[in-house]
Scaffold this motif. Structure first.
Motif, PDB file in Angstrom:
ATOM      1  N   LEU A 476      23.811  45.520  52.157  1.00  0.00           N
ATOM      2  CA  LEU A 476      25.209  45.747  51.819  1.00  0.00           C
ATOM      3  C   LEU A 476      26.034  44.642  52.462  1.00  0.00           C
ATOM      4  N   LYS A 477      26.558  43.747  51.649  1.00  0.00           N
ATOM      5  CA  LYS A 477      27.284  42.594  52.172  1.00  0.00           C
ATOM      6  C   LYS A 477      28.677  42.976  52.659  1.00  0.00           C
ATOM      7  N   LYS A 478      29.434  43.696  51.803  1.00  0.00           N
ATOM      8  CA  LYS A 478      30.798  44.068  52.170  1.00  0.00           C
ATOM      9  C   LYS A 478      31.348  45.063  51.153  1.00  0.00           C
ATOM     10  N   PHE A 479      32.474  45.702  51.511  1.00  0.00           N
ATOM     11  CA  PHE A 479      33.243  46.517  50.583  1.00  0.00           C
ATOM     12  C   PHE A 479      34.471  45.720  50.152  1.00  0.00           C
ATOM     13  N   VAL A 480      34.838  45.827  48.877  1.00  0.00           N
ATOM     14  CA  VAL A 480      36.057  45.180  48.399  1.00  0.00           C
ATOM     15  C   VAL A 480      36.946  46.217  47.730  1.00  0.00           C
ATOM     16  N   ASP A 481      38.229  45.996  47.795  1.00  0.00           N
ATOM     17  CA  ASP A 481      39.223  46.854  47.149  1.00  0.00           C
ATOM     18  C   ASP A 481      39.269  46.490  45.664  1.00  0.00           C
ATOM     19  N   ALA A 482      38.962  47.441  44.788  1.00  0.00           N
ATOM     20  CA  ALA A 482      38.901  47.146  43.355  1.00  0.00           C
ATOM     21  C   ALA A 482      40.251  46.694  42.813  1.00  0.00           C
ATOM     22  N   ALA A 483      41.331  47.275  43.329  1.00  0.00           N
ATOM     23  CA  ALA A 483      42.665  46.926  42.836  1.00  0.00           C
ATOM     24  C   ALA A 483      43.025  45.481  43.149  1.00  0.00           C
ATOM     25  N   GLN A 484      42.392  44.906  44.172  1.00  0.00           N
ATOM     26  CA  GLN A 484      42.698  43.537  44.583  1.00  0.00           C
ATOM     27  C   GLN A 484      41.621  42.544  44.150  1.00  0.00           C
ATOM     28  N   SER A 485      40.693  42.977  43.300  1.00  0.00           N
ATOM     29  CA  SER A 485      39.546  42.137  42.941  1.00  0.00           C
ATOM     30  C   SER A 485      39.529  41.853  41.440  1.00  0.00           C
TER      31      SER A 485
END
Length: 526
Positions: A476-485
């Motif tokens: 698991l590399k990282k979590f990203v915010d879908a609204a900002q991606s």
């Protein structure tokens, strides 16, 4: 005007008096990619199966290379240099990749004596040219669904076809592999091959296709250059009405909401390593990664249909033991698996039995299933999920892809889960059915559940999820915010390194501008 390879008009087919195709029409020119568009049940697959000789038409005319044809079998179509990649994968699992690619066309040293060295050599050469990362000597049973899809594509391309039919060729592969495939397709069309391309991933059609034809309810609707239509109009023509798109709002799950699924340090060899995450009530968490990132193996380990060597999975405060999916179901976990036809459904059984399959014990008395309760459950779930079928006694294999997927979801929801795991939940289904399934998942989360969804389609995760977990090489590399991606953000984060990303962008450009392509890509095979 380029040479016409296929001219089909008025093609019709019925099964037991029920029409599957009323008026099929399509023109394919040499060197073009022609997108055949339509929802599930529009008649596309029936039309393509007729063109390939898998079915016999009841009416209409088909001309190939300018002459009218009446193919009685696929061998007749192959003789006219027509090859197909079907939506349903058909590997021979006990044979190697190389043997599957050249099945029935094996090079021979002497009459009756197969040259196995040549088979492996030619298979490796083809896979290398296509940039498909699959070892020619591996058994098909050892491959992932995505790798099997690549082998099926390689097999079709190896047949030296002049007309290549691709029915959902990217449904099981990731975005990087899709770009590589597009590059190969552009090299083929540069050499005069005509491609009929079917995909429910509309962004692929706008990226790849030169022309489009729309079927709806078994009838030809319209055709034209791809550059003359936009996405909204194409969707309207496919489904017959406007389709609303919703973006999932960020941070839906409340900070003080109950944690339903907690995963700590989950590992299994090199497949996935030291993965931790948690889902609260209301969460829809996405998982994204390239082929081989370990995402499906991780989900299988969480649910219990795949191994895990270390780590802890806790559901609603209770630990889940490894390799015990029955325990997971009983405690409130359900899973939509990656391949509905292989592991999600019993295709020869009625809809009713498929829906009740996970909870037969609850419906039984003294070991005998109470038919009234099973019928009531089936009727309730079919109404709730809007499964379109004349009766729940129909075999589920007779349904369209979208309705089959709804039956899988109905089976999962019948067990009244708290958490739903979805691995490629909209694979191979049309835009209208996708939006319906998205809303079902939103409703499930809004009612107090949580959803963990894995998809190779970045736009799907961005529309559906509030957060996306990026997997890379089993971690698991990282979590990203879908609204900002964006789609590019997810692909960049999942890429092995910057060089890979640059290579993908180069392939992307090649797939659009392939003037210097190798027209002889398939000339050495077949």
């Amino acid at each position: 005007m380029a040479e016409l390879l296929v001219e089909a008009t008025g093609v019709a087919k019925s099964f037991d008096g029920v029409p599957a195709l009323l008026h099929g029409e399509l023109l394919l020119a040499a060197g073009e990619v022609h997108a055949l568009c339509g929802g599930n049940g529009a008649g596309k697959s029936t039309f393509l199966n007729i063109l390939m000789g898998l079915l016999q038409r009841d009416a209409g005319t088909i001309r190939v290379h300018g002459k009218e044809v009446h193919f009685k079998s696929p061998s007749d179509a192959l003789a006219e240099r027509i090859a197909i990649i079907t939506q349903e994968l058909s590997p021979i699992r006990d044979m190697t990749v190389a043997e599957n690619i050249f099945l029935g066309r094996e090079p021979r040293r002497l009459p009756g004596l197969v040259d196995h060295v040549a088979i492996v050599r030619q298979a490796r050469q083809l896979l290398d040219e296509l940039h498909f990362e699959v070892e020619a000597t591996r058994k098909m049973s050892q491959l992932s669904l995505a790798q099997i899809q690549l082998v099926e594509i390689a097999r079709a391309i190896s047949q030296n076809a002049r007309i290549l039919i691709m029915d959902e060729p990217t449904s099981a592969i990731g975005e990087h592999e899709t770009l590589v495939l597009f590059s190969a397709i552009r090299r083929l069309t540069a050499g005069g091959v005509g491609v009929i391309y079917v995909s429910h991933r509309l962004e692929e059609l706008f990226e790849l296709a030169d022309r489009y034809t729309v079927f709806r309810d078994g009838r030809f609707v319209e055709t034209g250059p791809m550059k003359t239509i936009d996405r909204a109009r194409l969707v309207h023509q496919i489904v017959g009405h406007e389709v609303a798109h919703q973006r999932r709002p960020a941070n839906v799950g409340q900070s003080d909401a109950e944690i339903l699924l907690d995963i700590q340090g989950l590992s299994h060899g090199k497949q996935f390593q030291d993965i931790s995450m948690s889902l609260k009530q209301g969460d829809i968490l996405g998982i994204y990664g390239l082929m081989g990132s370990g995402r499906s193996e991780f989900l299988n380990g969480v649910y219990g249909i795949g191994p895990r060597s270390s780590g802890v999975v806790t559901l609603c405060g209770a630990m889940l033991p490894p390799l015990r999916p029955k325990v997971a179901i009983k405690r409130g976990l359900a899973m939509i698996t990656e391949d509905r036809k292989d592991s999600g459904l019993v295709l020869g059984a009625p809809i009713r039995h498929n829906i009740s399959l996970s909870i037969l014990g609850r419906l039984a008395r003294l070991g005998i299933v109470r038919q009234g309760r099973e019928r009531a459950l089936s009727a309730r779930m079919m109404k709730h999920l809007a499964v379109r079928a004349a009766s729940d006694r129909l075999n589920v294999g007779s349904l369209s892809g979208g309705n089959q997927q709804k039956v899988v979801i109905a089976r999962c929801l019948a067990s009244e889960p708290r958490v739903l795991i979805c691995d490629e939940p909209t694979r191979g289904i049309d835009e209208g059915a996708k939006q319906e399934i998205y809303q079902l998942l939103r409703d499930f989360a809004a009612a107090g559940g949580a959803v963990l969804v894995c998809s190779s389609e970045a736009p799907e995760l961005l529309q559906l999820c509030s957060r996306v977990a990026i997997f890379k090489k089993g971690r698991l590399k990282k979590f990203v915010d879908a609204a900002q991606s964006t789609q590019k953000t997810l692909l960049h984060e999942a890429s092995l390194n910057d060089a890979v990303q640059e290579g993908e962008e180069h392939v992307h450009e090649q797939s659009k501008h392939s003037n210097g392509a190798k027209p002889g890509l398939v000339a050495s095979y077949g």
